[in-house]
Design a protein around this motif. Structure first.
Motif, PDB file in Angstrom:
ATOM      1  N   THR A   2      21.327  28.930  30.736  1.00  0.00           N
ATOM      2  CA  THR A   2      22.767  29.183  30.832  1.00  0.00           C
ATOM      3  C   THR A   2      23.592  27.917  30.695  1.00  0.00           C
ATOM      4  N   GLN A   4      31.178  31.396  36.369  1.00  0.00           N
ATOM      5  CA  GLN A   4      32.330  31.284  37.258  1.00  0.00           C
ATOM      6  C   GLN A   4      32.498  29.856  37.763  1.00  0.00           C
ATOM      7  N   THR A  58      22.945  34.713  39.363  1.00  0.00           N
ATOM      8  CA  THR A  58      23.104  35.340  38.054  1.00  0.00           C
ATOM      9  C   THR A  58      23.816  34.370  37.115  1.00  0.00           C
ATOM     10  N   HIS A  59      23.756  34.664  35.811  1.00  0.00           N
ATOM     11  CA  HIS A  59      24.440  33.801  34.853  1.00  0.00           C
ATOM     12  C   HIS A  59      25.952  33.903  35.011  1.00  0.00           C
ATOM     13  N   GLN A  60      26.447  35.048  35.550  1.00  0.00           N
ATOM     14  CA  GLN A  60      27.879  35.173  35.814  1.00  0.00           C
ATOM     15  C   GLN A  60      28.327  34.192  36.896  1.00  0.00           C
ATOM     16  N   ASP A  61      27.452  33.956  37.893  1.00  0.00           N
ATOM     17  CA  ASP A  61      27.774  32.990  38.959  1.00  0.00           C
ATOM     18  C   ASP A  61      27.937  31.592  38.373  1.00  0.00           C
TER      19      ASP A  61
END
Length: 383
Positions: free
Chosen positions: A332, A295, A289-292
């Protein structure tokens, strides 16, 4: 001032010296065996092409030769082995092309000739050829299973440079290392793999896609936790370092750092001595995911600002995931980011599928060369 040697040190010195001499002798014997087998293959090919009575033997030459050599007590001369030596010579015929003229009589059509008439002294031939081989005979047997010249040359360079055992060479071939590296690189860099092996000059050179973790012994199932995967990697850390590539040193697992009263943990922290930079790895058991990626960007920024030294290169972040979307990664991350997403899989990849993908890129390169582009993919010696 040096301390005086005691008796146990004396014994150890004798032992280590003896072991080193034995190891050198074994390496010398192995290289001599490789040279012998190459020359055996050359003799067969030359006889088939120029032998005065070759017509009398025809297709039965190898069988007749094997029978006669066995009667002389020569080992390793079964008909199957003799055919293998012939193949070895044909595939590595270029080994002799730079032999000194003082030792061999050469011609454009046949770099070494005519050995059968006795003009080439065997001892001098062995001495001239032995330094041109870099691996043991068992390694070359494995390399001969590869039909593609560029692929074979890549594995030969890497096996010699990294001192791979035969078992490690077999694993790297089975895991399609050449194809995975080629597909992880810019199209213009594919040709370089065959001539120079894997060269680590920038962060992108560290990436393989996919990363193959079959050595962990885990079944390919979706419900492994990240902790289970991480523990399995630590248990097989030495092999994991080999799979990562050149120059990796392990530093920490679950590396904790605190920023603004929040605690964070990086799954695996490595240092690459070739690039002189930290390499952070985060494990994701499912879809990326783009959150990964965000992070990991934060982890990299922290290491760059608070951990790395001023003379070290920027930190590299790698997110290992079971599934990834290339378009999401491209959208991203900025182009200059030192962050990469790479798939991992718990089984050996389909070599046919990887070869097909690589062939598509190769065809594009050849088409570009035909239009006057710079995508030349010719091998040495090709017209």
């Amino acid at each position: 001032m040096n301390r005086p040697m005691n008796f146990e040190h004396l014994v150890t010195l004798f032992q280590k010296t003896h072991e080193e001499v034995q190891n050198r002798a074994l390496r010398a014997i192995n290289l001599s065996l490789v040279t012998r087998n190459w020359l055996f293959g050359q003799y067969i090919v030359e006889f088939e092409q120029h032998g005065a009575d070759r017509a009398a033997y025809g297709a039965n030459l190898v069988d007749a030769l094997s029978t006669r050599l066995k009667q002389l007590g020569i080992k390793g001369v079964s008909a199957t082995r003799l055919r293998l030596y012939r193949t070895f010579y044909r595939e590595y015929q270029q080994i002799a092309q730079t032999s000194p003229d003082s030792l061999v009589k050469s011609s454009p059509a046949n770099p070494i000739q005519p050995t059968l008439s006795g003009e080439l002294i065997v001892a001098e031939s062995m001495q001239a050829l032995s330094p041109r081989f870099t691996l043991g005979w068992s390694h070359y047997i494995e390399l001969l299973t590869l039909d593609d010249t560029a692929e074979r040359r890549f594995y030969e360079i890497e096996a010699a440079a990294n001192q791979w055992s035969v078992r490690e060479l077999q694993r790297q071939i089975a895991s399609s290392l050449y194809q995975r590296l080629a597909l992880s690189r810019d199209k213009d860099e594919i040709r370089r793999l065959a001539f120079d092996g894997q060269i680590v000059e920038k962060a992108a050179d560290l990436i393989k896609n996919p990363l193959v973790l079959e050595f962990l012994g885990l079944e390919d199932r979706p419900h492994y936790s990240e902790e289970e995967l991480e523990s399995a990697i630590i248990d097989q850390l030495e092999i994991f370092l080999l799979e990562l590539g050149k120059g990796f040193l392990f530093e920490a697992r679950q590396k904790r750092f605190t920023f603004d009263n929040d605690h964070f943990r990086v799954d695996l922290v490595f240092y690459n001595r070739l690039l002189r930079c930290y390499v952070l790895i985060d494990l994701k058991r499912n879809k990326l995911t783009h959150q990964d990626l965000g992070q990991m960007q934060m982890y990299v920024n922290y290491f760059d600002r608070y951990v790395k030294l001023s003379d070290e290169l920027p930190t590299v972040g790698i997110v290992l995931c079971h599934r990834k979307n290339d378009a999401l990664v491209e959208l991203t991350l900025p182009k200059e980011a030192n962050i990469f997403a790479s798939k991992y899989q718990l089984y050996l990849p389909s070599k046919e599928e990887l070869k097909a993908q690589l062939q598509e890129i190769t065809n594009e390169l050849k088409q570009g060369a035909g239009r006057g582009g710079n995508g030349e993919l010719k091998m040495e010696g090709e017209k």
